[in-house]
Motif scaffolding. Structure first.
Motif, short mmCIF file in Angstrom:
data_model
loop_
_atom_site.label_atom_id
_atom_site.label_comp_id
_atom_site.label_asym_id
_atom_site.label_seq_id
_atom_site.Cartn_x
_atom_site.Cartn_y
_atom_site.Cartn_z
N LYS A 145 -31.96 25.40 -76.67
CA LYS A 145 -31.41 25.28 -75.32
C LYS A 145 -30.89 26.62 -74.82
N SER A 152 -33.93 26.81 -70.33
CA SER A 152 -34.34 25.53 -70.91
C SER A 152 -33.12 24.61 -71.03
N LYS A 153 -33.33 23.35 -70.75
CA LYS A 153 -32.24 22.37 -70.68
C LYS A 153 -31.92 21.72 -72.03
N GLN A 168 -37.65 22.16 -75.95
CA GLN A 168 -38.22 21.64 -74.69
C GLN A 168 -39.72 21.92 -74.67
N THR A 186 -39.90 18.27 -81.07
CA THR A 186 -40.44 17.43 -79.99
C THR A 186 -41.96 17.39 -79.98
#
Length: 101
Positions: A45, A62-63, A67, A86
């Motif tokens: 993040k 990036s959140k 991501q 992910t």
């Protein structure tokens, strides 16, 4: 301090500064020689290198960790072995992907 001593001190300072700048430029040139590639899904993040899609605008936006549409530069050839929590494969991808559920 005599004029000769001041001149020698100034000369020594200039030479030291020149040497330091030379060393710094050599290190930068060596780092530039390392080939890098974009690797999606591996940035933590706020640690991505630039935009990749919705939710990012550029470096550091990036959140979330890993991501799927945010990339980070990694040494060439290491993306497929870099962990991505992910990614469907569990490793970074060369293109953005749909994150696993």
């Amino acid at each position: 301090m005599t004029a000769t001593t001041r001149t020698l001190s100034a000369t020594a300072l200039v030479l030291a500064l020149g040497s330091a700048l030379s060393i710094a430029s050599v290190s930068t040139a060596q780092a530039a020689d390392t080939k890098m590639e974009k690797c999606f899904g591996v940035a933590l993040k706020g640690k991505n290198d630039c935009a990749a899609g919705a939710g990012t605008t550029c470096a550091g936006t990036s959140k979330m960790d890993y991501q799927a549409n945010a990339w980070k530069l990694v040494p060439e050839g290491t993306c497929a072995t870099t962990e991505s929590k992910t990614s469907p494969t569990g490793f970074g991808q060369m293109t953005e992907f749909k994150a696993k559920s």
